[in-house]
Motif scaffolding. Structure first.
Motif: not given
Length: 242
Positions: A21-23, A32-48, A62-67
């Protein structure tokens, strides 16, 4: 959707739906919510269990910041041993799958054709490959994911396909069923078993799996579901006596 992602009590299906839904949202705040989620991929504690959902949604963006955020994640996870395929980290498949969907795929998917080589919960299937009735207690989720994307990484003894070149020039191929210090027993493709003295072998290839890599046959989300089904295959607890 954001509340479902933030609240610890939300179940997995709700959280995965919230990612979609967010995407898909056109609301300004969703960016901003989408960007936060993608940045969380770099966090080891993010929900696998959400990693693959976020990754695939970000890939389609297609968002440059997301890519750019997605590329930062891929730059970290780029070692060959970390990848299931180029640009596809193995950790994405470890958790989050649906065992019921995975069961349907394992038993019914025509292209994957898993039952042509394996047995799962019943005696239906084949013994060409290893028996999988209790594989969930024998392998970790990471090992199961690896076996699906790279079957030859760790071949179960007795199920690897080898080629033997004898000193006489004869070439034999098949699976080594057993081996001693003096000889080995080779099961050939026609089912015949042949005993071969080790001293008669000039060279032999490392064993490879006869199972093809499942990526390409199954979609990433489908592969994750099959991994979840395999992880669920365990010894059933005995029924309590009345």
């Amino acid at each position: 959707a954001q509340r479902f992602l933030d609240v610890a009590g939300s179940n997995l299906a709700e959280k995965q739906a919230a990612v979609r839904i967010v995407f898909a949202s056109t609301e300004a705040a969703a960016s901003q919510s989408r960007l936060v989620l993608v940045n969380k991929l770099l966090q080891p504690k993010f929900n696998d269990s959400l990693r693959l959902d976020v990754f695939l949604a970000a890939q389609a963006s297609a968002e440059p910041a997301i890519l750019a955020a997605l590329q930062r994640y891929l730059d970290v996870a780029r070692k060959p041993e970390q990848l299931a395929a180029p640009g596809l980290p193995s950790e994405l498949f470890i958790a989050g799958g649906d065992p019921s969907r995975g069961r349907a795929l394992a038993l019914e998917h025509l292209a994957a054709n898993c039952v042509a080589c394996h047995r799962f919960e019943s005696d239906e299937g084949s013994e060409v490959g290893p028996l999988l009735k209790k594989i969930g207690e024998q392998r970790t989720a990471a090992e199961l994911a690896e076996s699906l994307v790279n079957p030859s990484a760790k071949v179960v003894p007795g199920f690897g396909f080898e080629t033997l070149t004898l000193r006489s020039g004869e070439v034999l191929a098949g699976s080594v069923v057993s081996e001693t210090n003096e000889s080995l027993r080779l099961r050939q493709p026609d089912g015949n078993v042949k005993d071969v003295a080790l001293s008669a072998i000039a060279s032999r290839t490392p064993p490879v799996s006869m199972m093809p890599p499942m990526l390409g046959i199954l979609k990433p989300a489908e592969l994750r579901d099959v991994g979840a089904y395999l992880a669920s295959l365990r010894t059933k607890a005995p029924k309590a006596k009345k």
